[in-house]
Design a protein around this motif. Sequence first.
Motif, PDB file in Angstrom:
ATOM      1  N   MET A 129       0.831  -1.207   0.000  1.00 65.08           N
ATOM      2  CA  MET A 129       0.000   0.000   0.000  1.00 65.08           C
ATOM      3  C   MET A 129       0.863   1.255   0.000  1.00 65.08           C
ATOM      4  N   GLN A 130       1.992   1.215   0.725  1.00 65.81           N
ATOM      5  CA  GLN A 130       2.896   2.362   0.736  1.00 65.81           C
ATOM      6  C   GLN A 130       3.470   2.617  -0.657  1.00 65.81           C
ATOM      7  N   PHE A 131       4.037   1.572  -1.236  1.00 63.23           N
ATOM      8  CA  PHE A 131       4.685   1.742  -2.533  1.00 63.23           C
ATOM      9  C   PHE A 131       3.682   2.146  -3.608  1.00 63.23           C
ATOM     10  N   SER A 132       2.518   1.510  -3.622  1.00 65.01           N
ATOM     11  CA  SER A 132       1.514   1.870  -4.624  1.00 65.01           C
ATOM     12  C   SER A 132       1.013   3.286  -4.397  1.00 65.01           C
ATOM     13  N   GLY A 133       1.007   3.742  -3.135  1.00 66.69           N
ATOM     14  CA  GLY A 133       0.612   5.110  -2.849  1.00 66.69           C
ATOM     15  C   GLY A 133       1.585   6.117  -3.425  1.00 66.69           C
ATOM     16  N   TYR A 134       2.873   5.871  -3.244  1.00 66.24           N
ATOM     17  CA  TYR A 134       3.876   6.761  -3.833  1.00 66.24           C
ATOM     18  C   TYR A 134       3.811   6.717  -5.360  1.00 66.24           C
ATOM     19  N   GLU A 135       3.654   5.520  -5.914  1.00 62.87           N
ATOM     20  CA  GLU A 135       3.569   5.406  -7.369  1.00 62.87           C
ATOM     21  C   GLU A 135       2.390   6.212  -7.909  1.00 62.87           C
ATOM     22  N   ALA A 136       1.219   6.038  -7.302  1.00 55.47           N
ATOM     23  CA  ALA A 136       0.026   6.755  -7.764  1.00 55.47           C
ATOM     24  C   ALA A 136       0.190   8.262  -7.621  1.00 55.47           C
ATOM     25  N   ALA A 137       0.859   8.695  -6.559  1.00 58.84           N
ATOM     26  CA  ALA A 137       1.046  10.130  -6.338  1.00 58.84           C
ATOM     27  C   ALA A 137       1.812  10.768  -7.489  1.00 58.84           C
ATOM     28  N   PHE A 138       2.860  10.096  -7.963  1.00 57.56           N
ATOM     29  CA  PHE A 138       3.683  10.696  -9.021  1.00 57.56           C
ATOM     30  C   PHE A 138       3.076  10.526 -10.406  1.00 57.56           C
ATOM     31  N   ARG A 139       1.964   9.830 -10.490  1.00 55.62           N
ATOM     32  CA  ARG A 139       1.225   9.784 -11.754  1.00 55.62           C
ATOM     33  C   ARG A 139       0.054  10.777 -11.736  1.00 55.62           C
ATOM     34  N   ALA A 159       6.666  13.301 -18.158  1.00 53.75           N
ATOM     35  CA  ALA A 159       7.525  12.165 -18.498  1.00 53.75           C
ATOM     36  C   ALA A 159       8.432  11.794 -17.319  1.00 53.75           C
ATOM     37  N   GLY A 160       9.044  12.800 -16.706  1.00 52.56           N
ATOM     38  CA  GLY A 160       9.917  12.541 -15.571  1.00 52.56           C
ATOM     39  C   GLY A 160       9.162  11.972 -14.388  1.00 52.56           C
ATOM     40  N   ALA A 161       7.967  12.509 -14.132  1.00 55.49           N
ATOM     41  CA  ALA A 161       7.158  12.014 -13.011  1.00 55.49           C
ATOM     42  C   ALA A 161       6.762  10.559 -13.225  1.00 55.49           C
ATOM     43  N   HIS A 162       6.396  10.212 -14.447  1.00 57.73           N
ATOM     44  CA  HIS A 162       6.013   8.822 -14.735  1.00 57.73           C
ATOM     45  C   HIS A 162       7.222   7.888 -14.667  1.00 57.73           C
ATOM     46  N   ARG A 163       8.403   8.376 -15.046  1.00 60.98           N
ATOM     47  CA  ARG A 163       9.606   7.550 -14.914  1.00 60.98           C
ATOM     48  C   ARG A 163       9.873   7.252 -13.437  1.00 60.98           C
ATOM     49  N   PHE A 164       9.674   8.258 -12.597  1.00 58.98           N
ATOM     50  CA  PHE A 164       9.877   8.032 -11.172  1.00 58.98           C
ATOM     51  C   PHE A 164       8.849   7.027 -10.649  1.00 58.98           C
ATOM     52  N   ALA A 165       7.593   7.183 -11.070  1.00 58.37           N
ATOM     53  CA  ALA A 165       6.548   6.248 -10.646  1.00 58.37           C
ATOM     54  C   ALA A 165       6.878   4.826 -11.103  1.00 58.37           C
ATOM     55  N   ASP A 166       7.393   4.685 -12.315  1.00 62.06           N
ATOM     56  CA  ASP A 166       7.778   3.358 -12.812  1.00 62.06           C
ATOM     57  C   ASP A 166       8.888   2.759 -11.945  1.00 62.06           C
TER      58      ASP A 166
END
Length: 246
Positions: A49-59, A101-108
């Motif tokens: 949940m933590q990791f998916s939360g950070y991923e979703a935030a940067f998308r 693009a940069g934000a999605h790279r970080f999320a990836d």
Amino acid sequence: MRRRDMLGAALAMPALLRSVPARAAVPVDVELVLAVDVSRSVDPEEQEMQFSGYEAAFRDRRLIEGIMGGPLGAIAVTMFTWSDWQIQDTVVPWMLLDGAAGAHRFADAVARAPRRTWLYTSISGAMDFAARQFGQGFEGTRKVVDISGDGVNNSGRPVAEARAEALAQGIVLNGLAVLDRTPTPLSLASALPPLDTYYQQEVIGGPGAFLVVAEGFEAFEAAVRRKIIREIAAVPPAGPSTERFA
């Protein structure tokens, strides 16, 4: 090459090295260090949940707009996980984010980051490690550490010492306290302060520092999205020192 020529070249080398200018740091609006608790109180489902939360935030479109809306239109971000006093693991190295693009790279990169669980909770160790991450190719108008966790310090040196040293370096310490719904043994619960109170009094600090409280890991995604949007704002809003998400 003759021996005399080789000697001359060797003597000239230091002067040549001095003449090469050092690579200038990239200016950004914010250098943001994300410190994520992976102690044993965070089970695999909660860690996800933590990791998916950070991923979703940067998308999130609003977060991307916040990045691009700053004076420089760019931030630098890195993420590490932490647990025992000596255990900190950089899972996403410093990245420049200057648009979608940069934000999605970080999320990836967050999505691919390894999931590991350790034992204890050393907030002081996380602070010390975070403070050493700045100045690695970027120069931020603000230096911010975002510490998320679900427990008090129980490993390493006193938090007060690490906190004071970080603040002396001009670092802002923000907190994301997760109020875990797992019951705490009565013998421990009576001896511990409420986690949100602990983070408010012992962890956060610096100009405009604030705390976000997630009422359980289910609220983590909404809490971390709001927190990062507020942290990267060009002019951090004078919002409440504590925000809650249920």
